[in-house]
Design an enzyme around this catalytic site. Sequence first.
Site, PDB file in Angstrom:
ATOM      1  CG  ASP A  91      96.521  42.447  57.650  1.00  0.00           C
ATOM      2  OD1 ASP A  91      95.802  41.576  58.196  1.00  0.00           O
ATOM      3  OD2 ASP A  91      96.572  42.584  56.424  1.00  0.00           O
ATOM      4  CG  ASP A 290     103.980  44.230  55.277  1.00  0.00           C
ATOM      5  OD1 ASP A 290     103.860  45.307  55.877  1.00  0.00           O
ATOM      6  OD2 ASP A 290     103.183  43.877  54.380  1.00  0.00           O
ATOM      7  CB  CYS A 328     122.215  34.787  45.205  1.00  0.00           C
ATOM      8  SG  CYS A 328     120.926  34.269  46.348  1.00  0.00           S
ATOM      9  CB  CYS A 330     119.341  31.474  47.937  1.00  0.00           C
ATOM     10  SG  CYS A 330     118.826  31.205  46.236  1.00  0.00           S
ATOM     11  CB  CYS A 333     121.775  31.258  43.446  1.00  0.00           C
ATOM     12  SG  CYS A 333     120.487  32.461  43.024  1.00  0.00           S
ATOM     13  CG  HIS A 359     116.645  34.228  44.013  1.00  0.00           C
ATOM     14  ND1 HIS A 359     117.992  34.310  44.312  1.00  0.00           N
ATOM     15  CD2 HIS A 359     116.302  35.428  43.476  1.00  0.00           C
ATOM     16  CE1 HIS A 359     118.451  35.502  43.939  1.00  0.00           C
ATOM     17  NE2 HIS A 359     117.439  36.196  43.437  1.00  0.00           N
TER      18      HIS A 359
HETATM   19 ZN   LIG Z   1     119.491  33.036  45.036  1.00  0.00          ZN
END
Ligand SMILES: [Zn+2]
Length: 381
Positions: A91, A290, A328, A330, A333, A359
Amino acid sequence: MPIHLQIEATRGPARAGKLITPHGEVETPVFMPVGTLGSVKGVSQDVLEELGVEILLGNTYHLYLRPGVETVRKMGGLHRFMSWDRAILTDSGGFQVFSLNDLRKVSEEGVAFRSHLDGSAHFLSPEKAVEIQIGLGADIIMAFDECTEYPAEAQRARDSMELTLRWAERCKSYFEEHKNEVPWGSSQLSSPKDGNSKKGPDGQTQALFGIIQGGMDSDLRRESAERTIDIGFRGYAIGGLSVGEPRELTRDIVELTLEHLPSNQPRYLMGVGTPEEIAHYAQMGVDMMDCVLPTRAARHGLLFTSEGKISIKQARYAQDESALDPACECRVCQRYSRAYLRHLYASNELLAQVLNTIHNLHYYLATMRTVRNWIRAGVPK
Ligand SMILES: [Zn+2]
């Protein structure tokens, strides 16, 4: 080829494609995690790569104060300094400086401000903001603008928009004169033509994006868009939103501003929002977004899941063996229980911030992946 957007599919006003940058391709629409000081707080670069992050945002204001642009430039630019080979956007520092309220003074020339770190005096002008961003060496850099406060009187919104337009001209002029000073060295980017080239592959340089202002006034937004496009940038951002206005108003301003932006260039909506909002904006035709929300909320134990928001600090999770978000995929998880995450948070363990951030970032990135698939199921180009 300079940085550009390849649109590969559309669905209504939404588009999916690839943003081609000197540091790789970015699938769009994209959510860009915020790495304020050359780091996404709590998450190392190798994990960001594993999460599939293709572009990061860095904050000029913070990097200018610490470690300083000369240090980053001497280290080969931000990519090399932080060991991140993929794309970066910085930015302009404008938004942060305007957030300093009591510590800043705006003039035609620029903004005088005091550092939030030590009170030292500094000055940012359009030229200085671009000079710093060239030194940092992000792939995409932003024009220095004035973020109009909310609410603002009609005349104040116009004056602020006019100032941003004059600053946009100055940013463009400075950039055109200095765009070959980007610190990308041959050791980082292979440049077959010239081993000492300061440019990226194929003579690529950075891309400067303009920012649309105009407060919450539809006529000013249209005028700001038209006159910013006249100056000519590689992409256009919608700025001055999420400054305290109601969410419906944000959506209305985004929608009407998008109508005035070129359809073949990247459109970047700055500083929004929740997972539902970023999905919605992508469906409206925004290519890049963003927000600090997923990372900041994670550090406060607030987690976005397919079942809604979870505040992991709550006692009800103390003996909950289930995964944070059973839907999820990820690494958090897949491995840890809510009970363990709650324990880490309650014990103020560093790992709580790390795992929560991983996560939330995965959730945001997965949200955008779903939207991209939805668009690609539309009309191929
Ligand atoms: Zn997750």
